[in-house]
Motif scaffolding. Structure first.
Motif, mmCIF file in Angstrom:
data_model
loop_
_atom_site.group_PDB
_atom_site.id
_atom_site.type_symbol
_atom_site.label_atom_id
_atom_site.label_comp_id
_atom_site.label_asym_id
_atom_site.label_seq_id
_atom_site.Cartn_x
_atom_site.Cartn_y
_atom_site.Cartn_z
ATOM 1 N N ARG A 41 -82.916 -10.455 31.714
ATOM 2 C CA ARG A 41 -82.769 -11.201 30.468
ATOM 3 C C ARG A 41 -83.889 -10.914 29.488
ATOM 4 N N LEU A 42 -85.117 -10.851 29.971
ATOM 5 C CA LEU A 42 -86.297 -10.587 29.141
ATOM 6 C C LEU A 42 -87.205 -9.609 29.871
ATOM 7 N N MET A 43 -87.854 -8.734 29.104
ATOM 8 C CA MET A 43 -88.891 -7.889 29.696
ATOM 9 C C MET A 43 -90.062 -7.807 28.735
ATOM 10 N N ALA A 44 -91.239 -7.573 29.279
ATOM 11 C CA ALA A 44 -92.464 -7.547 28.486
ATOM 12 C C ALA A 44 -92.905 -6.118 28.212
ATOM 13 N N GLY A 71 -91.740 -2.420 34.536
ATOM 14 C CA GLY A 71 -92.598 -3.414 33.902
ATOM 15 C C GLY A 71 -92.082 -4.799 34.219
ATOM 16 N N ARG A 72 -92.871 -5.797 33.859
ATOM 17 C CA ARG A 72 -92.512 -7.179 34.177
ATOM 18 C C ARG A 72 -91.238 -7.596 33.451
ATOM 19 N N ALA A 73 -90.393 -8.297 34.185
ATOM 20 C CA ALA A 73 -89.130 -8.756 33.619
ATOM 21 C C ALA A 73 -88.702 -10.040 34.312
ATOM 22 N N VAL A 74 -87.864 -10.787 33.632
ATOM 23 C CA VAL A 74 -87.246 -11.989 34.195
ATOM 24 C C VAL A 74 -85.741 -11.829 34.069
ATOM 25 N N GLY A 75 -85.034 -12.203 35.143
ATOM 26 C CA GLY A 75 -83.584 -12.080 35.107
ATOM 27 C C GLY A 75 -82.910 -13.119 35.968
ATOM 28 N N GLU A 76 -81.605 -12.999 36.045
ATOM 29 C CA GLU A 76 -80.775 -13.938 36.803
ATOM 30 C C GLU A 76 -80.049 -13.196 37.913
ATOM 31 N N VAL A 77 -80.088 -13.750 39.113
ATOM 32 C CA VAL A 77 -79.381 -13.137 40.237
ATOM 33 C C VAL A 77 -77.868 -13.239 39.996
ATOM 34 N N GLY A 306 -99.500 -10.992 19.242
ATOM 35 C CA GLY A 306 -98.991 -11.768 20.365
ATOM 36 C C GLY A 306 -98.248 -10.906 21.362
ATOM 37 N N THR A 307 -97.617 -11.565 22.320
ATOM 38 C CA THR A 307 -96.819 -10.899 23.338
ATOM 39 C C THR A 307 -95.528 -10.357 22.738
ATOM 40 N N VAL A 308 -95.133 -9.141 23.152
ATOM 41 C CA VAL A 308 -93.879 -8.550 22.686
ATOM 42 C C VAL A 308 -92.888 -8.540 23.843
#
Length: 313
Positions: A41-44, A71-77, A306-308
């Motif tokens: 869903r999101l990655m840095a 790279g770091r990421a957030v997601g949904e199983v 800031g963070t991208v």
């Protein structure tokens, strides 16, 4: 299931360009026993990726030509053969730059969806560094690279930990105003020894340095006796600058200064402590995996504060 990803097409010969990246598609197998498939869903994005494109960063291996970046990421199983991570769980992991990540459940860590932006930001790094430097209430803190993904939140963390005065610098004149107007610094200025002395005439107790090079050398000269410096990064060389100048070791010794290298893994409790501060993380969101390479080049060029983050879905 087909999944799009961004790969390294060739090793950059100098400053990275769009032609160094390529889009690819791979077929995802069904998860085997103990495995999951995650819809990112999101990655840095981060400045350290410049070194990964070039071949590596210390103990971290670089990106491989022909392979997907990471790279770091957030997601949904979205598919699971692991009771530890059911379908619908939100996870943090290191397999960004692709629509879907798959593999053993151990490679993914379940998190609260509301913590996604904070955990993708440099906030935990800033917190760990300020703790490593032993920040105490009432002290003066200086952050270099204060408009970046880590620096933009480091000032707020220093304040939450009791700092009396928090100052920051940036390499871009156009970003100076953001330090005080958006990020809560008491004073902001462009990198430079004279500007640092003017902002902290009585000296600095704790330095948080993301730049290295001449900026670090200037910081050493501005430190109070028994001051501490957290060494977070070396953007001056990572982004293609000149080699670091020698530090004034006479000053380091004479003032009994301490320079601290650190990692976020040093103290596992730091994550909960950082999240407990409830600090809003300054960030910019770019939409679409296809837009990620240009966004990374723009980050290298200093076009963001800031963070991208890249929103994939």
């Amino acid at each position: 299931m087909r999944s799009e990803e961004i790969r390294l097409a060739r090793r950059p010969g100098g400053a990275p360009v769009l032609e160094d990246f390529e889009r690819g598609v791979r077929e995802l197998p069904e998860p085997g026993d103990g495995e999951v498939v995650v819809r990112n869903r999101l990655m840095a994005l981060g400045a350290a990726m410049r070194s990964l494109l070039a071949g590596g960063l210390g103990v971290v291996p670089g990106y491989e030509v022909g392979a997907a970046l990471f790279g770091r990421a957030v997601g949904e199983v979205v598919a699971s053969a692991s009771p530890a991570l059911p379908v619908g769980a939100t996870v943090l992991h290191g397999l960004g730059w692709r629509e879907h990540a798959s593999g053993p459940a151990q490679r993914f860590r379940r998190i609260d969806a509301g913590d996604a932006v904070a955990l993708l930001s440099g906030g935990l790094t800033a917190y760990a560094g300020l703790r490593a430097a032993g920040l105490r209430p009432g002290e003066t803190v200086y952050v270099s690279g204060a408009a970046g993904g880590i620096g933009s939140v480091a000032g707020a963390i220093a304040r939450a930990l009791g700092a009396e005065r928090v100052i920051g610098s940036t390499g871009s004149a156009g970003k100076v105003a953001a330090l005080t107007e958006r990020f809560g610094y008491d004073a902001g200025f462009r990198h430079g020894a004279e500007a640092l002395r003017s902002a902290a005439p009585d000296g600095v107790d704790v330095g948080f340095d993301t730049v290295g090079g001449q900026v670090l050398a200037d910081l050493v000269g501005a430190m109070r006796p028994r001051g501490r410096i957290a060494l977070c990064g070396a953007l001056a060389t990572q982004l293609g600058g000149a080699a670091d100048p020698p530090l004034d070791l006479t000053t380091v010794i004479g003032r009994r200064l301490s320079l601290h290298g650190f990692t976020t893994a040093d103290e596992p409790r730091h994550e909960a402590e950082f999240l407990g501060l409830g600090i809003a993380v300054p960030h910019t969101v770019v939409d679409g995996l296809a837009a990620a390479p240009q966004a990374l080049l723009d980050l290298f060029a200093g076009r963001y504060t800031g963070t991208v983050l890249v929103r994939l879905a």
